[in-house]
Design a protein around this motif. Structure first.
Motif, PDB file in Angstrom:
ATOM      1  N   GLY A 146      60.135 -37.173 -61.521  1.00 51.00           N
ATOM      2  CA  GLY A 146      59.017 -36.440 -61.061  1.00 51.00           C
ATOM      3  C   GLY A 146      58.103 -37.207 -60.316  1.00 51.00           C
ATOM      4  N   TYR A 189      64.541 -30.712 -64.932  1.00 43.88           N
ATOM      5  CA  TYR A 189      63.450 -30.073 -65.036  1.00 43.88           C
ATOM      6  C   TYR A 189      63.860 -28.451 -65.160  1.00 43.88           C
ATOM      7  CZ  TYR A 189      59.811 -33.331 -63.928  1.00 43.88           C
ATOM      8  OH  TYR A 189      59.120 -34.548 -63.689  1.00 43.88           O
ATOM      9  N   LYS A 201      59.782 -27.174 -62.068  1.00 39.57           N
ATOM     10  CA  LYS A 201      59.799 -27.669 -60.541  1.00 39.57           C
ATOM     11  C   LYS A 201      58.923 -26.908 -59.663  1.00 39.57           C
ATOM     12  CE  LYS A 201      65.087 -27.952 -61.363  1.00 39.57           C
ATOM     13  NZ  LYS A 201      66.403 -27.210 -61.163  1.00 39.57           N
ATOM     14  N   GLY A 248      66.709 -34.352 -56.817  1.00 37.14           N
ATOM     15  CA  GLY A 248      67.172 -34.091 -58.448  1.00 37.14           C
ATOM     16  C   GLY A 248      67.587 -35.432 -58.766  1.00 37.14           C
ATOM     17  N   VAL A 286      64.294 -34.853 -62.185  1.00 37.92           N
ATOM     18  CA  VAL A 286      63.921 -33.569 -61.662  1.00 37.92           C
ATOM     19  C   VAL A 286      65.136 -32.370 -61.838  1.00 37.92           C
ATOM     20  CG1 VAL A 286      63.125 -32.132 -59.980  1.00 37.92           C
ATOM     21  CG2 VAL A 286      62.113 -34.189 -60.043  1.00 37.92           C
ATOM     22  N   CYS A 287      66.508 -32.999 -61.781  1.00 35.07           N
ATOM     23  CA  CYS A 287      67.626 -32.110 -61.959  1.00 35.07           C
ATOM     24  C   CYS A 287      67.331 -31.622 -63.405  1.00 35.07           C
ATOM     25  CB  CYS A 287      68.765 -32.922 -61.611  1.00 35.07           C
ATOM     26  SG  CYS A 287      69.251 -34.299 -62.686  1.00 35.07           S
ATOM     27  N   TYR A 330      62.826 -31.303 -53.277  1.00 39.79           N
ATOM     28  CA  TYR A 330      62.808 -32.425 -54.324  1.00 39.79           C
ATOM     29  C   TYR A 330      64.242 -33.190 -54.291  1.00 39.79           C
ATOM     30  CZ  TYR A 330      65.072 -29.203 -57.358  1.00 39.79           C
ATOM     31  OH  TYR A 330      66.044 -28.016 -57.997  1.00 39.79           O
TER      32      TYR A 330
END
Length: 304
Positions: free
Chosen positions: A94, A132, A137, A90, A129-130, A88
């Motif tokens: 998402g 999450y 994740k 980060g 996402v960093c 992903y």
């Protein structure tokens, strides 16, 4: 026809054989639990099936087609996968991560909303996402694999690092996929308890060799009830068993017998006492799945 079939599949790194003559058969519409201790060759096998690692020898068929350079891309269009850990960006949300894959695969924008709902991340779609959690994740990785609703989903240790609530959530999600979307799911794990609660077909690998492949019910069938007999003189007790036509095997300080009807068990006890043998213990036992797994995998320690 199996969704995945391998014949004599081998992988050698230097002088070490990581996978040896593997013959997997994954039934269509099943959840296939690929089980074995860490380092048994599970990830290597899944990477070969996906074309990420070249086999040393052997054949791989997916959807009845050989997996080779000529048709690998066409086959993989129908396959979703999460191997080892999700990839992903980060610094993106998402939803933005999923949009990249959706655009590359030429899927409609609504596909993003649908997979976020399936993995229960719709409320976190705008979060980077960093930020999450590990479980989020993992779910994002599965959402990426689910884009386009592939016929085959391959998940390598999807519960790794999750807390108990996350493991249960992941288990429920995976169990639901074949009935909801007609998918075949291959899920690898070193956790027997997880596979026991998810899979209907099981393959067990030990040091690169497939040591068991059948339904989960067949694996449970190995855990048959038996009687364990201990006396003051097991050698003489074995003679009594022979005279009565009762089969037995020796296991430590015990003679292991099949389950006997009550009347026959009572007659055996009477014969032992009449032969002046001290009856120390006669108990009913059943092998646990953990015992069977440890036997099949050579007694290596695993997380159960």
């Amino acid at each position: 026809m199996p969704i995945i079939e391998t014949r004599n599949l081998c992988k050698r790194y230097g002088t070490v054989m990581r996978v040896t003559n593997l013959a997997l058969q994954v039934p269509e519409g099943s959840i296939y639990g690929f089980l074995g201790p860490n380092g048994a060759g599970k990830s290597t096998t899944l990477k070969m099936i996906l074309g990420l690692v070249r086999p040393t020898q052997g054949e791989i068929q997916v959807f009845g087609q050989p997996m080779n350079r000529g048709n690998r891309i066409a086959v993989l269009r129908q396959v979703g996968s999460l191997i080892e850990s999700p990839s992903y960006y980060g610094h993106l949300t998402g939803e933005e991560n999923l949009r990249i894959v959706q655009t590359l695969r030429g899927l409609p924008p609504k596909a993003i909303r649908e997979v976020l709902e399936i993995v229960r991340l719709e409320g976190q779609r705008g979060k980077k996402v960093c930020h999450y959690s590990l479980g989020m994740k993992q779910r994002l990785g599965i959402a990426t694999a689910l884009l386009g609703y592939p016929k085959l989903l391959i998940l390598d240790e999807p519960t790794n690092g999750l807390d108990p609530a996350g493991i249960q959530e992941m288990r429920e999600l995976i169990r639901d996929l074949p009935s909801r979307f007609g998918m075949t799911v291959v899920v690898s794990s070193h956790l027997l308890s997880e596979i026991d609660q998810m899979a209907d077909t099981v393959g067990i690998i030990r040091e690169g060799v497939l040591v068991f492949q059948d339904t989960l019910a067949a694996l449970h069938g190995r855990s048959r009830h038996h009687l364990a007999l201990r006396t003051t003189n097991n050698a003489l007790a074995a003679q009594v068993l022979r005279e009565k036509g009762i089969g037995w095997t020796e296991e430590g300080d015990y003679l292991v017998l099949p389950i006997l009807p009550d009347e026959q068990a009572a007659g055996l006890c009477r014969a032992l006492v009449e032969g002046r043998l001290g009856l120390v213990r006669l108990e009913e036992r059943q092998k646990s799945l953990e015992d069977i797994f440890l036997e099949l995998t050579g007694g290596k320690e695993v997380s159960l």
